[in-house]
Design an enzyme around this catalytic site. Structure first.
Site, PDB file in Angstrom:
ATOM      1  N   CYS A  45     -12.401  57.984  22.689  1.00  0.00           N
ATOM      2  CA  CYS A  45     -13.295  57.298  21.772  1.00  0.00           C
ATOM      3  C   CYS A  45     -14.391  56.539  22.519  1.00  0.00           C
ATOM      4  CB  CYS A  45     -12.520  56.319  20.894  1.00  0.00           C
ATOM      5  SG  CYS A  45     -11.556  57.169  19.640  1.00  0.00           S
ATOM      6  N   LYS A  72     -20.812  77.492  16.209  1.00  0.00           N
ATOM      7  CA  LYS A  72     -20.183  77.809  17.492  1.00  0.00           C
ATOM      8  C   LYS A  72     -19.231  78.993  17.383  1.00  0.00           C
ATOM      9  CE  LYS A  72     -20.344  73.420  19.958  1.00  0.00           C
ATOM     10  NZ  LYS A  72     -19.530  72.364  20.592  1.00  0.00           N
ATOM     11  N   CYS A 129       6.254  63.564  22.527  1.00  0.00           N
ATOM     12  CA  CYS A 129       7.270  63.032  23.439  1.00  0.00           C
ATOM     13  C   CYS A 129       6.598  62.081  24.432  1.00  0.00           C
ATOM     14  CB  CYS A 129       7.954  64.148  24.222  1.00  0.00           C
ATOM     15  SG  CYS A 129       9.041  65.209  23.261  1.00  0.00           S
TER      16      CYS A 129
HETATM   17 ZN   LIG Z   1       8.429  65.831  21.146  1.00  0.00          ZN
END
Ligand SMILES: [Zn+2]
Length: 387
Positions: A304, A201, A290
């Site tokens: 998945c 690719k 975060c």
């Molecule tokens: Zn962070």
């Protein structure tokens, strides 16, 4: 009716003028060159910006929105710039002076001049629609040409992102992908084509991108991003990372690398009809961890599960990523930092949620608990959602 000489004399009476020696002392002033392109190409005052006299009134507000900014205007000999100075005063610029004697006198005094980087005639034609936008212009185009963007993946998101970044003239694109072109990719991965089946690719993307724009150099990394190679690839130096990864292990690796190397990351993800985009700017806004400190258990991870994607969706999300990357490179506009944009192709709706930095984030927080790359190798046993 006034002659040219009388008119010039009258204008000079109405404006403030300074000599080369005094101009040299004005470190904080913006030096504005109003000569023609061919004069500019020959040499300029250090740090000067360029607007030819004929385009001055039209372009000055885009280049200098602050009307209290100290401006020293110059041309070759000081006459054209005298008229330009008067015109700027009439437009409300309060702190404008003319450089008497102009570039010629400056140079005669032995003061420093520099040769500007300038676009070739071909580049001027190719990027003309950028040159017409004040927020980009010639300086912005030069910035793009010397910029370096690293794309994670040459798949659905990486295809439009790489094509548009290349078309825009981003000078160096790094592309990481270990896979070869498969016929199930072509429903959405538009940087590849049927004749490239079986080709790596990154090689296919490099051919397409360099054919689109010979100004662009593609650095191809035919490998899967891991804790082993991430530092080597980042050592090549990148201004922005565009994440088009199709799996969580890579997403976490890229996030942690972005924070530790302080490189803005443009995140994108897609699933069926829904796509998400945001910008993670290290230490200024949130990072991926975060929001998701660690990967979810495999059975809960959407990437998945077996799932498809509407072919055009990565085209939309990848193009948004390219747009955010260009803004980051140019330092213009409002990025998606602190905002997660969610696009639903089935309903054709765009929503946005605020996202915040987490002080207890394991990577970018106050007391980081993750300080080395983590390979979540065994994380996902099921088939991946190809981006
Ligand atoms: Zn962070």
């Amino acid at each position: 009716m006034a002659t040219y000489r009388e008119l010039l004399a009258r204008v000079r009476d109405e404006i403030e003028e300074i000599g080369s020696a005094e101009a040299r002392e004005r470190d904080s002033a913006l030096f504005l060159d109003v000569r023609e392109q061919n004069e500019w190409d020959e040499g300029v005052l250090p740090g000067a910006v360029h607007i030819p006299r004929g385009e001055l009134e039209q372009r000055i507000e885009g280049l200098v929105p602050d009307r209290s900014r100290e401006i020293v205007v110059y041309c070759a000999g000081g006459s054209r710039s005298a008229f330009a100075t008067k015109s700027l005063a009439e437009l409300g610029y309060e702190n404008v002076v003319n450089l008497a004697g102009g570039f010629t006198d400056w140079k005669r005094n032995g003061y420093p001049v520099e040769t500007p980087r300038s676009l070739s005639a071909d580049q001027r034609a190719r990027y003309s629609r950028h040159l017409l936008i004040p927020e980009v212009g010639e300086a912005g185009q030069q910035t793009l040409l010397s910029s370096r963007v690293l794309l994670i993946g040459a798949g659905g998101l990486g295809s439009p992102a790489s094509l548009y970044l290349a078309a825009a003239g981003v000078g160096t694109l790094g592309i990481i992908d270990a896979d070869v072109v498969d016929d199930s990719n072509l429903q959405r991965q538009i940087v590849h084509s049927t004749e490239r089946l079986g080709e790596p690719k990154v090689a296919s993307a490099k051919r397409t991108v360099e054919a689109l724009n010979p100004d662009v150099e593609v650095k191809a990394y035919q490998e899967r991003l891991t804790s082993e190679n991430v530092e080597r690839i980042l050592a090549d130096g990148w201004d922005v990372i565009v994440d088009g990864a199709d799996n969580f292990p890579t997403r976490y690796l890229v996030n942690d690398a972005s924070v530790w190397h302080d490189i803005p990351l443009v995140h994108g993800s897609i699933y069926r009809f829904e796509g998400q985009v945001t910008v993670f700017k290290p230490h200024e806004g949130p990072c991926y961890r975060c929001l998701f400190p660690t990967p979810p258990p495999p059975e809960l991870a959407p990437s998945c599960a077996e799932g498809g994607v509407l072919g055009v969706l990565p085209g939309i999300i990848g193009s948004l990523q390219a747009s955010e990357a260009l803004k980051l490179l140019l330092g213009i506009g409002e990025t998606l930092q602190g905002r997660l944009l969610m696009f639903d192709a089935l309903a054709t709706t765009v929503d946005e949620v605020s996202i915040r930095r987490d002080p207890s984030c394991p990577v970018c927080g106050e007391s980081p608990t993750i300080t080395e790359y983590v390979d979540y190798v065994q994380f996902c046993a099921g088939p991946r959602v190809a981006t």
